[in-house]
Design a protein around this motif. Structure first.
Motif, PDB file in Angstrom:
ATOM      1  N   THR A 254       0.821  -1.217   0.000  1.00  0.00           N
ATOM      2  CA  THR A 254       0.000   0.000   0.000  1.00  0.00           C
ATOM      3  C   THR A 254       0.853   1.265   0.000  1.00  0.00           C
ATOM      4  OG1 THR A 254      -0.154  -0.233   2.413  1.00  0.00           O
ATOM      5  CG2 THR A 254      -1.987  -1.085   1.105  1.00  0.00           C
ATOM      6  N   PHE A 257       2.308   1.881  -3.492  1.00  0.00           N
ATOM      7  CA  PHE A 257       1.246   2.347  -4.385  1.00  0.00           C
ATOM      8  C   PHE A 257       1.023   3.849  -4.231  1.00  0.00           C
ATOM      9  CE2 PHE A 257      -3.190   3.503  -5.092  1.00  0.00           C
ATOM     10  CZ  PHE A 257      -3.403   3.051  -6.380  1.00  0.00           C
ATOM     11  N   MET A 258       1.062   4.332  -2.978  1.00  0.00           N
ATOM     12  CA  MET A 258       0.762   5.745  -2.734  1.00  0.00           C
ATOM     13  C   MET A 258       1.930   6.663  -3.050  1.00  0.00           C
ATOM     14  SD  MET A 258      -2.356   6.393  -1.788  1.00  0.00           S
ATOM     15  CE  MET A 258      -2.245   7.963  -0.940  1.00  0.00           C
ATOM     16  N   ARG A 261       4.438   6.306  -7.216  1.00  0.00           N
ATOM     17  CA  ARG A 261       3.760   6.208  -8.508  1.00  0.00           C
ATOM     18  C   ARG A 261       3.784   7.531  -9.264  1.00  0.00           C
ATOM     19  NH1 ARG A 261      -2.496   6.430  -6.391  1.00  0.00           N
ATOM     20  NH2 ARG A 261      -2.359   8.563  -5.650  1.00  0.00           N
ATOM     21  N   GLN A 266      -4.988  11.188  -9.585  1.00  0.00           N
ATOM     22  CA  GLN A 266      -5.564   9.872  -9.382  1.00  0.00           C
ATOM     23  C   GLN A 266      -6.931  10.046  -8.742  1.00  0.00           C
ATOM     24  OE1 GLN A 266      -4.227   6.965 -10.246  1.00  0.00           O
ATOM     25  NE2 GLN A 266      -2.284   7.738 -10.956  1.00  0.00           N
ATOM     26  N   GLY A 270     -10.003   6.168  -4.575  1.00  0.00           N
ATOM     27  CA  GLY A 270      -9.049   5.075  -4.455  1.00  0.00           C
ATOM     28  C   GLY A 270      -7.910   5.418  -3.519  1.00  0.00           C
ATOM     29  N   ASP A 271      -7.452   6.676  -3.553  1.00  0.00           N
ATOM     30  CA  ASP A 271      -6.390   7.109  -2.651  1.00  0.00           C
ATOM     31  C   ASP A 271      -6.796   6.926  -1.195  1.00  0.00           C
ATOM     32  OD1 ASP A 271      -4.983   7.803  -4.851  1.00  0.00           O
ATOM     33  OD2 ASP A 271      -5.056   9.967  -4.553  1.00  0.00           O
ATOM     34  N   VAL A 274      -6.818   3.234  -0.092  1.00  0.00           N
ATOM     35  CA  VAL A 274      -5.467   2.723   0.134  1.00  0.00           C
ATOM     36  C   VAL A 274      -4.882   3.309   1.417  1.00  0.00           C
ATOM     37  CG1 VAL A 274      -3.115   2.661  -0.769  1.00  0.00           C
ATOM     38  CG2 VAL A 274      -5.043   2.314  -2.313  1.00  0.00           C
ATOM     39  N   SER A 275      -5.119   4.600   1.672  1.00  0.00           N
ATOM     40  CA  SER A 275      -4.598   5.225   2.893  1.00  0.00           C
ATOM     41  C   SER A 275      -5.200   4.588   4.137  1.00  0.00           C
ATOM     42  CB  SER A 275      -4.862   6.728   2.880  1.00  0.00           C
ATOM     43  OG  SER A 275      -6.245   7.004   2.984  1.00  0.00           O
ATOM     44  N   LEU A 277      -5.977   1.490   4.370  1.00  0.00           N
ATOM     45  CA  LEU A 277      -5.306   0.199   4.516  1.00  0.00           C
ATOM     46  C   LEU A 277      -4.022   0.334   5.324  1.00  0.00           C
ATOM     47  CD1 LEU A 277      -5.745  -1.465   1.000  1.00  0.00           C
ATOM     48  CD2 LEU A 277      -6.845  -2.130   3.138  1.00  0.00           C
ATOM     49  N   TYR A 278      -3.179   1.324   4.993  1.00  0.00           N
ATOM     50  CA  TYR A 278      -1.890   1.384   5.680  1.00  0.00           C
ATOM     51  C   TYR A 278      -1.914   2.197   6.965  1.00  0.00           C
ATOM     52  CZ  TYR A 278      -0.878   5.860   3.226  1.00  0.00           C
ATOM     53  OH  TYR A 278      -0.908   7.145   2.728  1.00  0.00           O
ATOM     54  N   THR A 282      -3.579  -2.095   8.611  1.00  0.00           N
ATOM     55  CA  THR A 282      -2.314  -2.774   8.883  1.00  0.00           C
ATOM     56  C   THR A 282      -1.971  -2.807  10.371  1.00  0.00           C
ATOM     57  OG1 THR A 282      -1.455  -2.210   6.681  1.00  0.00           O
ATOM     58  CG2 THR A 282       0.148  -2.834   8.361  1.00  0.00           C
TER      59      THR A 282
END
Length: 314
Positions: A254, A257-258, A261, A266, A270-271, A274-275, A277-278, A282
């Motif tokens: 994750t 990806f952030m 890239r 983007q 989606g950003d 993902v944020s 997630l980490y 996590t």
């Protein structure tokens, strides 16, 4: 709050998930539950490692620090996220945004280094078992951890100074859950090429180098495992590394990806996913990942649960 176009930004306004106001309360309750479980799970892991003598080994020493850092890491972000969700937006001063960015970068960097050190610990245990006690001494462990904290501080300090030397102007609204680098870069105006290069260079020094160290360690581990004659021995050895590989894949996947890239536009939806997630998922999953697949942790947990019952009988 009124938007200020073509003016210098001195305050940021976080407005995550503003296009879905009906999500505010459900997400608040969900993330609050995640945060409480994160605190309990990681604090429980730290306490278990401290009180159970069987867990006083280099691997669990590093795991204890990882759990402590995950508590700090999550506490830097989630309370602010909850305020944004509950109030449908939250104003954050320039100084507070910089402080949050520094702390987030500091603890995230330490997480990267600790995961790399845990891979090195597994490499020594599997590939150099006779030298394990000699290499992973108590002095060496503290030196490794102190180096991780020091490197994390240096990286966070330079990235924060560089990021907040950028010129922010135009819209002061951040459609995000906290003061992270990608949304901040979208508020910049003027020439920011030099600062962005410095930020990316330090990101490369943290994430990819740690990933390379982990991959090289596990390359040697896989080679060593393949040389074990029995299938049962190979499976047992690999199972000791599976938890760490799971945590590494989720965390670094994750983050890369952030941050690596580029700064192209983007979809913010989606950003934000993902944020989450980490920053939320996590730290929540780490204690479960390491406990559910770890025989020593499960036995220590059972022993801790049975201790009050035993004392009650006496």
């Amino acid at each position: 709050m009124a938007r200020r176009n073509h003016t210098i930004v001195t305050e940021f306004f976080l407005t995550a998930f503003s296009e879905h106001p009906e999500w505010g309360l459900p997400l608040f309750l969900l993330f609050l539950g995640f945060y409480v479980i994160t605190l309990l799970g990681n604090a429980g892991m730290v306490l278990l490692i401290r009180v159970d003598g069987r867990l006083h080994t280099p691997m669990y020493f590093l795991l204890g620090h990882l759990s402590f850092v995950d508590i700090c890491y999550s506490s830097t972000i989630v309370p602010q996220m909850l305020a944004v969700l509950l109030q449908r937006g939250a104003a954050l001063s320039y100084t507070c945004c910089a402080a949050q960015f520094f702390l987030f970068t500091f603890f995230a960097s330490i997480d990267c280094y600790l995961l790399a050190l845990m891979a090195y610990d597994r490499y020594v245990a599997v590939c150099r078992p006779l030298l394990y006690v000699t290499i992973m001494t108590e002095k060496a462990r503290w030196g490794f951890v102190a180096g991780a904290y020091g490197a994390g501080f240096s990286s966070a300090f330079v990235r924060t100074i560089t990021a907040f030397s950028l010129s922010f102007c135009g819209d002061n609204e951040i459609d995000f859950i906290f003061c992270d680098l990608p949304p901040l870069l979208k508020l910049t105006c003027g020439d920011s090429y030099t600062q962005e290069v410095v930020i990316v260079v330090f990101a490369i020094f943290v994430m990819p180098i740690c990933v390379v160290a982990i991959l090289v360690s596990y390359l040697f581990i896989v080679v060593a495992i393949m040389r074990i004659p029995s299938a049962g021995g190979r499976a047992k050895t690999f199972s000791t590394c599976a938890s760490h590989l799971t945590a590494v894949s989720l965390f670094f996947g994750t983050l890369i990806f952030m941050y690596l890239r580029g700064n192209e536009d983007q979809p913010s939806e989606g950003d934000r996913v993902v944020s989450v997630l980490y920053t939320v998922v996590t730290p929540l999953l780490n204690p479960f990942i390491y406990s559910l697949r770890n025989k020593e942790v499960k036995e220590a947990f059972r022993k801790a649960l049975n201790r009050p019952k035993a004392s009650g009988r006496t």
